[in-house]
Scaffold this active site. Structure first.
Site, PDB file in Angstrom:
ATOM      1  N   GLU A  97       0.840  -1.189   0.000  1.00  0.00           N
ATOM      2  CA  GLU A  97       0.000   0.000   0.000  1.00  0.00           C
ATOM      3  C   GLU A  97       0.882   1.248   0.000  1.00  0.00           C
ATOM      4  O   GLU A  97       1.982   1.230   0.566  1.00  0.00           O
ATOM      5  CB  GLU A  97      -0.886   0.007   1.247  1.00  0.00           C
ATOM      6  CG  GLU A  97      -1.891  -1.135   1.243  1.00  0.00           C
ATOM      7  CD  GLU A  97      -2.832  -1.104   2.448  1.00  0.00           C
ATOM      8  OE1 GLU A  97      -4.028  -1.314   2.234  1.00  0.00           O
ATOM      9  OE2 GLU A  97      -2.383  -0.873   3.581  1.00  0.00           O
ATOM     10  N   CYS A 115       3.752   8.636   0.586  1.00  0.00           N
ATOM     11  CA  CYS A 115       4.380   7.757   1.568  1.00  0.00           C
ATOM     12  C   CYS A 115       4.554   6.390   0.903  1.00  0.00           C
ATOM     13  O   CYS A 115       3.567   5.766   0.517  1.00  0.00           O
ATOM     14  CB  CYS A 115       3.459   7.663   2.787  1.00  0.00           C
ATOM     15  SG  CYS A 115       4.024   6.474   4.010  1.00  0.00           S
ATOM     16  N   CYS A 122       7.024  -6.568   7.075  1.00  0.00           N
ATOM     17  CA  CYS A 122       8.183  -6.091   7.830  1.00  0.00           C
ATOM     18  C   CYS A 122       8.498  -7.123   8.909  1.00  0.00           C
ATOM     19  O   CYS A 122       7.588  -7.656   9.543  1.00  0.00           O
ATOM     20  CB  CYS A 122       7.889  -4.730   8.468  1.00  0.00           C
ATOM     21  SG  CYS A 122       9.330  -4.063   9.348  1.00  0.00           S
ATOM     22  N   CYS A 126       7.570  -4.500  15.641  1.00  0.00           N
ATOM     23  CA  CYS A 126       7.224  -3.474  16.639  1.00  0.00           C
ATOM     24  C   CYS A 126       5.779  -3.720  17.103  1.00  0.00           C
ATOM     25  O   CYS A 126       4.898  -3.983  16.277  1.00  0.00           O
ATOM     26  CB  CYS A 126       7.365  -2.080  16.046  1.00  0.00           C
ATOM     27  SG  CYS A 126       9.031  -1.769  15.438  1.00  0.00           S
ATOM     28  N   CYS A 129       2.538  -1.697  15.615  1.00  0.00           N
ATOM     29  CA  CYS A 129       2.452  -1.449  14.173  1.00  0.00           C
ATOM     30  C   CYS A 129       1.750  -2.586  13.440  1.00  0.00           C
ATOM     31  O   CYS A 129       2.108  -3.753  13.607  1.00  0.00           O
ATOM     32  CB  CYS A 129       3.869  -1.269  13.632  1.00  0.00           C
ATOM     33  SG  CYS A 129       3.965  -1.154  11.836  1.00  0.00           S
ATOM     34  N   CYS A 348      -0.167   6.455   9.729  1.00  0.00           N
ATOM     35  CA  CYS A 348       1.095   5.794  10.094  1.00  0.00           C
ATOM     36  C   CYS A 348       0.824   4.510  10.846  1.00  0.00           C
ATOM     37  O   CYS A 348       0.044   4.487  11.799  1.00  0.00           O
ATOM     38  CB  CYS A 348       1.918   6.659  11.035  1.00  0.00           C
ATOM     39  SG  CYS A 348       2.364   8.240  10.400  1.00  0.00           S
TER      40      CYS A 348
HETATM   41  N1  SAH Z   1       9.991   0.950   9.380  1.00  0.00           N
HETATM   42  C1  SAH Z   1      10.223   2.338   9.431  1.00  0.00           C
HETATM   43  C2  SAH Z   1       9.314   3.136   8.529  1.00  0.00           C
HETATM   44  C3  SAH Z   1       7.879   2.723   8.447  1.00  0.00           C
HETATM   45  S1  SAH Z   1       6.887   3.054   9.833  1.00  0.00           S
HETATM   46  C4  SAH Z   1      10.138   2.839  10.861  1.00  0.00           C
HETATM   47  O1  SAH Z   1       9.718   2.090  11.707  1.00  0.00           O
HETATM   48  O2  SAH Z   1      10.556   3.958  11.100  1.00  0.00           O
HETATM   49  C5  SAH Z   1       6.636   4.808   9.770  1.00  0.00           C
HETATM   50  C6  SAH Z   1       6.354   5.449  11.100  1.00  0.00           C
HETATM   51  O3  SAH Z   1       5.050   5.065  11.599  1.00  0.00           O
HETATM   52  C7  SAH Z   1       7.341   5.030  12.181  1.00  0.00           C
HETATM   53  O4  SAH Z   1       7.739   6.124  12.955  1.00  0.00           O
HETATM   54  C8  SAH Z   1       6.515   4.088  13.000  1.00  0.00           C
HETATM   55  O5  SAH Z   1       7.030   3.919  14.284  1.00  0.00           O
HETATM   56  C9  SAH Z   1       5.167   4.757  12.970  1.00  0.00           C
HETATM   57  N2  SAH Z   1       4.072   3.900  13.410  1.00  0.00           N
HETATM   58  C10 SAH Z   1       4.003   2.552  13.382  1.00  0.00           C
HETATM   59  N3  SAH Z   1       2.831   2.126  13.916  1.00  0.00           N
HETATM   60  C11 SAH Z   1       2.142   3.234  14.273  1.00  0.00           C
HETATM   61  C12 SAH Z   1       0.855   3.463  14.848  1.00  0.00           C
HETATM   62  N4  SAH Z   1       0.040   2.460  15.136  1.00  0.00           N
HETATM   63  N5  SAH Z   1       0.471   4.735  15.090  1.00  0.00           N
HETATM   64  C13 SAH Z   1       1.285   5.768  14.758  1.00  0.00           C
HETATM   65  N6  SAH Z   1       2.493   5.619  14.200  1.00  0.00           N
HETATM   66  C14 SAH Z   1       2.932   4.366  13.956  1.00  0.00           C
HETATM   67 FE1  SF4 Z   2       8.454  -2.393  10.692  1.00  0.00          FE
HETATM   68 FE2  SF4 Z   2       6.290  -1.172  11.608  1.00  0.00          FE
HETATM   69 FE3  SF4 Z   2       8.449  -1.422  13.163  1.00  0.00          FE
HETATM   70 FE4  SF4 Z   2       8.527   0.256  11.065  1.00  0.00          FE
HETATM   71  S1  SF4 Z   2       7.209   0.451  12.872  1.00  0.00           S
HETATM   72  S2  SF4 Z   2      10.093  -1.239  11.680  1.00  0.00           S
HETATM   73  S3  SF4 Z   2       7.221  -0.880   9.612  1.00  0.00           S
HETATM   74  S4  SF4 Z   2       7.170  -3.103  12.395  1.00  0.00           S
END
Ligand code: SAH
Ligand code: SF4
Length: 362
Positions: A97, A115, A122, A126, A129, A348
């Site tokens: 996406e 974006c 991934c 985390c 996410c 995000c």
């Molecule tokens: N993998 C990279 C880039 C993709 S995520 C990273 O982790 O930085 C892009 C941003 O969205 C990151 O800062 C991530 O921590 C944030 N993000 C992930 N899950 C989220 C959520 N549920 N609410 C708000 N931001 C989130």
């Molecule tokens: Fe991967 Fe989501 Fe963590 Fe970014 S925030 S590294 S996309 S699991």
């Protein structure tokens, strides 16, 4: 047919020089490469037979061996705030996406930001996410990354011929620095005059904190914005939220940020999701302010976007404002990220592997 498409080389994978030599090997004059790029990146055409300054024979020859984009739009959703999410199908039937956000007046936007995703899924896991939930499938090629922007650019042309993607953030699905080579190539191509001609300063790469790659990036001579997903100020909490912290704990991460700043002189961004009763205490703000000392940082406070499986809740707005207020008082540049596209799960952290919930659409 599908099989044959997969054999074709992709125009989006080539730099101009590469396409010139590729065509010359087929006895096609090099200047054709520039004409093709002009059609693809400037005029936004999607088929070789629309390239009217090429002979029909050449159009046919090109279409036999090449495809323009390695990805195809399979679904489009538009939010009430104008944010658009595209689901792209890849040649191997995987899907990613991407999101387009406009800022300012919709009829004459100040900024049009795409974006992009860099991986299918991934593997970083985390806990807040949605992308991480499905695990990692594969890296995207540079063409698959650029194709996501091209798809939006083509769609924008239909609204207004003068609209151009102005900013790109590598914040979609995946961890960009685990797909280092293709991400760096795609950034150089975004900047190339004959491709997207987007200034490096309008490109942001976000990482969960891969220390060796941050150090390498410092030597790429790319004056982009590097954003670090920090989200916690102690190792014990960061270990829980982001497993990568066990490999590269905070002191190593901050040291790498300092190194990046010293090498490049570029201000970094710290992204910090505000999670209710988890990382939104006064003590967190104090520790965060201390972590930013010694180099130049812009803190981005991000309202948590709902991911049901995570069990987290967003901090209330009052608390976020107070947190921001404290940081500013300490002289730390701080912004609260504007929320976009929540109603279409485009915000995000809400992007998922489409197959899990959307199989019927592909
Ligand atoms: N993998 C990279 C880039 C993709 S995520 C990273 O982790 O930085 C892009 C941003 O969205 C990151 O800062 C991530 O921590 C944030 N993000 C992930 N899950 C989220 C959520 N549920 N609410 C708000 N931001 C989130
Ligand atoms: Fe991967 Fe989501 Fe963590 Fe970014 S925030 S590294 S996309 S699991």
């Amino acid at each position: 047919m599908e099989h044959k498409e997969n054999q074709k080389k992709t125009i989006c994978d080539f730099t101009l020089d590469q396409l010139v030599s590729e065509l010359e090997q087929k006895n096609i004059p090099g200047f054709r490469a520039k004409q093709i790029f002009n059609w693809v990146y400037d005029k936004g055409v999607t088929e070789f037979n629309q390239m009217t300054n090429l002979s029909q024979q050449l159009q046919f020859q090109l279409a036999e061996s090449y495809q323009i984009m390695p990805i195809a739009i399979s679904k489009k959703q538009t939010s009430s705030d104008g944010t658009t999410k595209l689901l792209y199908k890849l040649n191997d039937d995987e899907a990613v996406e991407s999101v387009l956000m406009t800022y300012g007046d919709l009829s004459n936007p100040e900024r049009i930001t795409v974006c992009v995703s860099t991986q299918v899924g991934c593997g970083m896991g985390c806990s807040f996410c949605a992308t991480g939930l499905g695990g990692y499938k594969r890296n995207l090629s540079e063409g698959e990354i650029l194709g996501q922007i091209l798809g939006f650019q083509q769609a924008l042309k239909e609204i207004d011929n003068s609209f151009r993607v102005s900013n790109v953030v590598y914040m979609g699905m995946g961890e960009p620095l685990l797909n280092y080579d293709n991400v760096v190539k795609s950034i150089r191509m975004l900047n190339a005059k004959e491709i997207f001609n987007i200034s490096y300063r309008r490109i942001t790469v976000s990482t969960c904190g891969l220390v060796p790659q941050i150090r390498s990036l410092a030597h790429e001579d790319l004056p982009i914005v590097l954003a670090i997903s920090l989200h916690a100020t102690t190792d014990s909490l960061r270990n829980q939220l982001m497993p990568i912290n066990k490999k590269y704990p905070l002191d190593q991460l901050i040291e790498a940020c300092r190194y990046y700043f010293n090498q490049t002189g570029r201000k970094l961004t710290f992204e910090y999701i505000m999670l209710d009763n988890i990382n939104d205490y006064y003590a967190d703000a104090e520790r965060l302010a201390l972590l930013t000392k010694g180099f130049s940082v812009n803190v981005n406070l991000i309202p948590f976007n709902q991911v049901n499986e995570s069990g987290f809740k967003r901090s209330d707005r009052n608390r976020v404002n107070k947190f921001a207020g404290y940081l500013k008082q300490q002289g730390v540049e701080t912004v609260i990220r504007e929320e976009k596209g929540g109603d279409i799960l485009a915000a995000c952290g809400q992007l998922r592997q489409a197959q899990q919930y959307n199989r019927g659409d592909i």
